[in-house]
Motif scaffolding. Structure first.
Motif, PDB file in Angstrom:
ATOM      1  N   LYS A  82       0.852  -1.201   0.000  1.00 23.75           N
ATOM      2  CA  LYS A  82       0.000   0.000   0.000  1.00 23.75           C
ATOM      3  C   LYS A  82       0.881   1.242   0.000  1.00 23.75           C
ATOM      4  N   GLU A  83       1.343   1.589   1.173  1.00 24.35           N
ATOM      5  CA  GLU A  83       2.273   2.711   1.338  1.00 24.35           C
ATOM      6  C   GLU A  83       3.231   2.349   2.453  1.00 24.35           C
ATOM      7  N   ALA A  84       4.380   2.996   2.473  1.00 24.16           N
ATOM      8  CA  ALA A  84       5.391   2.700   3.483  1.00 24.16           C
ATOM      9  C   ALA A  84       4.827   2.892   4.886  1.00 24.16           C
ATOM     10  N   PHE A  85       5.193   1.975   5.775  1.00 22.07           N
ATOM     11  CA  PHE A  85       4.813   1.976   7.192  1.00 22.07           C
ATOM     12  C   PHE A  85       3.376   1.531   7.447  1.00 22.07           C
ATOM     13  N   SER A  86       2.707   0.938   6.464  1.00 13.03           N
ATOM     14  CA  SER A  86       1.317   0.533   6.674  1.00 13.03           C
ATOM     15  C   SER A  86       0.986  -0.707   5.851  1.00 13.03           C
ATOM     16  N   GLY A  87       0.478  -1.750   6.499  1.00 12.35           N
ATOM     17  CA  GLY A  87       0.024  -2.936   5.799  1.00 12.35           C
ATOM     18  C   GLY A  87       1.113  -3.949   5.525  1.00 12.35           C
ATOM     19  N   LEU A  88       0.928  -4.720   4.458  1.00 11.57           N
ATOM     20  CA  LEU A  88       1.809  -5.822   4.091  1.00 11.57           C
ATOM     21  C   LEU A  88       3.080  -5.324   3.411  1.00 11.57           C
ATOM     22  N   PHE A  89       4.216  -5.958   3.741  1.00 12.44           N
ATOM     23  CA  PHE A  89       5.476  -5.654   3.055  1.00 12.44           C
ATOM     24  C   PHE A  89       6.262  -6.932   2.814  1.00 12.44           C
ATOM     25  N   PHE A  90       7.125  -6.871   1.798  1.00 12.67           N
ATOM     26  CA  PHE A  90       8.074  -7.930   1.496  1.00 12.67           C
ATOM     27  C   PHE A  90       9.465  -7.328   1.636  1.00 12.67           C
ATOM     28  N   ALA A  91      10.416  -8.130   2.121  1.00 15.77           N
ATOM     29  CA  ALA A  91      11.717  -7.564   2.470  1.00 15.77           C
ATOM     30  C   ALA A  91      12.860  -8.490   2.068  1.00 15.77           C
ATOM     31  N   GLY A  92      14.013  -7.871   1.843  1.00 16.91           N
ATOM     32  CA  GLY A  92      15.267  -8.585   1.646  1.00 16.91           C
ATOM     33  C   GLY A  92      16.299  -7.971   2.574  1.00 16.91           C
ATOM     34  N   HIS A  93      17.054  -8.787   3.285  1.00 13.10           N
ATOM     35  CA  HIS A  93      18.025  -8.246   4.235  1.00 13.10           C
ATOM     36  C   HIS A  93      19.376  -8.939   4.131  1.00 13.10           C
ATOM     37  N   LEU A  94      20.368  -8.228   4.603  1.00 11.67           N
ATOM     38  CA  LEU A  94      21.724  -8.727   4.802  1.00 11.67           C
ATOM     39  C   LEU A  94      22.003  -8.611   6.291  1.00 11.67           C
ATOM     40  N   PHE A  95      22.936  -9.384   6.792  1.00 12.31           N
ATOM     41  CA  PHE A  95      23.349  -9.190   8.182  1.00 12.31           C
ATOM     42  C   PHE A  95      24.783  -9.641   8.362  1.00 12.31           C
ATOM     43  N   ALA A  96      25.430  -9.049   9.348  1.00 13.72           N
ATOM     44  CA  ALA A  96      26.811  -9.395   9.685  1.00 13.72           C
ATOM     45  C   ALA A  96      27.036  -9.077  11.149  1.00 13.72           C
ATOM     46  N   GLY A  97      27.915  -9.819  11.762  1.00 14.90           N
ATOM     47  CA  GLY A  97      28.216  -9.585  13.167  1.00 14.90           C
ATOM     48  C   GLY A  97      29.288 -10.532  13.665  1.00 14.90           C
ATOM     49  N   GLN A  98      29.448 -10.545  14.984  1.00 15.52           N
ATOM     50  CA  GLN A  98      30.409 -11.421  15.638  1.00 15.52           C
ATOM     51  C   GLN A  98      29.771 -11.978  16.900  1.00 15.52           C
ATOM     52  N   PHE A  99      30.222 -13.152  17.315  1.00 19.00           N
ATOM     53  CA  PHE A  99      29.699 -13.766  18.529  1.00 19.00           C
ATOM     54  C   PHE A  99      30.828 -14.354  19.352  1.00 19.00           C
ATOM     55  N   ASN A 100      30.553 -14.525  20.651  1.00 19.35           N
ATOM     56  CA  ASN A 100      31.463 -15.127  21.609  1.00 19.35           C
ATOM     57  C   ASN A 100      30.572 -15.775  22.662  1.00 19.35           C
ATOM     58  N   VAL A 101      30.348 -17.076  22.538  1.00 20.26           N
ATOM     59  CA  VAL A 101      29.385 -17.755  23.399  1.00 20.26           C
ATOM     60  C   VAL A 101      30.029 -18.931  24.126  1.00 20.26           C
ATOM     61  N   MET A 102      29.502 -19.193  25.334  1.00 22.47           N
ATOM     62  CA  MET A 102      29.919 -20.349  26.122  1.00 22.47           C
ATOM     63  C   MET A 102      28.679 -20.843  26.852  1.00 22.47           C
ATOM     64  N   PHE A 103      28.204 -22.040  26.494  1.00 26.65           N
ATOM     65  CA  PHE A 103      26.998 -22.583  27.099  1.00 26.65           C
ATOM     66  C   PHE A 103      27.299 -23.517  28.257  1.00 26.65           C
ATOM     67  N   LEU A 116      22.099 -13.560   4.481  1.00 30.36           N
ATOM     68  CA  LEU A 116      21.053 -12.800   3.804  1.00 30.36           C
ATOM     69  C   LEU A 116      19.751 -13.587   3.878  1.00 30.36           C
ATOM     70  N   GLY A 117      18.648 -12.874   3.650  1.00 26.03           N
ATOM     71  CA  GLY A 117      17.368 -13.542   3.709  1.00 26.03           C
ATOM     72  C   GLY A 117      16.259 -12.726   3.059  1.00 26.03           C
ATOM     73  N   VAL A 118      15.119 -13.359   2.892  1.00 26.86           N
ATOM     74  CA  VAL A 118      13.922 -12.706   2.372  1.00 26.86           C
ATOM     75  C   VAL A 118      12.765 -13.029   3.311  1.00 26.86           C
ATOM     76  N   GLY A 119      11.838 -12.080   3.417  1.00 32.21           N
ATOM     77  CA  GLY A 119      10.731 -12.300   4.325  1.00 32.21           C
ATOM     78  C   GLY A 119       9.538 -11.437   4.003  1.00 32.21           C
ATOM     79  N   ALA A 120       8.579 -11.507   4.891  1.00 41.00           N
ATOM     80  CA  ALA A 120       7.357 -10.721   4.757  1.00 41.00           C
ATOM     81  C   ALA A 120       6.897 -10.304   6.145  1.00 41.00           C
ATOM     82  N   GLY A 121       6.119  -9.233   6.167  1.00 46.09           N
ATOM     83  CA  GLY A 121       5.617  -8.751   7.433  1.00 46.09           C
ATOM     84  C   GLY A 121       4.384  -7.895   7.248  1.00 46.09           C
ATOM     85  N   TYR A 122       3.875  -7.417   8.368  1.00 47.85           N
ATOM     86  CA  TYR A 122       2.683  -6.581   8.346  1.00 47.85           C
ATOM     87  C   TYR A 122       2.807  -5.535   9.439  1.00 47.85           C
ATOM     88  N   ALA A 123       2.412  -4.322   9.127  1.00 50.52           N
ATOM     89  CA  ALA A 123       2.451  -3.221  10.094  1.00 50.52           C
ATOM     90  C   ALA A 123       1.035  -2.719  10.357  1.00 50.52           C
TER      91      ALA A 123
END
Length: 179
Positions: A82-103, A116-123
């Motif tokens: 519809k318009e930005a910030f309202s209703g249904l949207f489809f998305a593509g994202h990238l991500f990067a980071g670092q971790f340091n874990v001990m369980f 990277l990934g693709v998704g959908a959402g609703y606002a």
């Protein structure tokens, strides 16, 4: 410290674009529930397009010597039906980071992650300045990590890489819309 500077610079850069564009500030309640400090900025770049940048940070030492430390930044392009910030949207994202874990006391894992990934959402807009949005995304992540004998020692035991195909984002976010 460089990571924090990068996150602050990214968020500041997004604010400089907001003089004429609609802008949203957000927090992901799912990340909040997992004790991750997180914040996001979304800027409308066209009537149906927006750019979202979120960052998560966690530097906690949990009970019984468990550790969950990481930072991650995730830029995302969104197309709204519809318009930005309202209703249904489809998305593509990238991500990067670092971790340091001990369980447990058997070892500590440290290294970078990217994907990277693709998704959908609703606002759902429930006020001129407030909305609630939900999003789920599937994608690919590549982890490279070093395993250490114990949490405080520096003796590296092995290095490995792992590919992950699955859910890369789950978000239920509260958004404050500035313009």
């Amino acid at each position: 410290m460089t990571v924090i500077r990068f996150i602050i610079l990214t968020l500041f850069s997004a604010f400089t674009l907001t003089s004429t564009a609609r802008t949203g500030l957000k927090t992901n309640l799912v990340s909040d529930a997992l004790l991750n400090v997180n914040a996001g900025v979304e800027v409308m770049v066209d009537s149906k397009w927006s750019i979202d940048v979120t960052a998560d940070y966690n530097n906690w030492t949990l009970s019984h010597g468990r550790r969950w430390r990481h930072w991650i930044i995730q830029p995302e392009a969104r197309w709204w039906t519809k318009e930005a910030f309202s209703g249904l949207f489809f998305a593509g994202h990238l991500f990067a980071g670092q971790f340091n874990v001990m369980f447990n006391q058997r070892g500590r894992y440290q290294g970078p992650v990217a994907g990277l990934g693709v998704g959908a959402g609703y606002a759902w807009r429930f006020h001129r300045h407030w909305s609630l949005e939900a999003e789920c995304a599937l994608g690919f992540a590549r982890y490279h990590y070093d395993k250490y004998v114990c949490g405080d020692c520096g003796q590296k035991v092995s290095s490995r890489s792992h590919n992950f195909l699955g859910i890369t984002k789950v978000a239920i976010s509260v958004v404050y819309i500035i313009n």
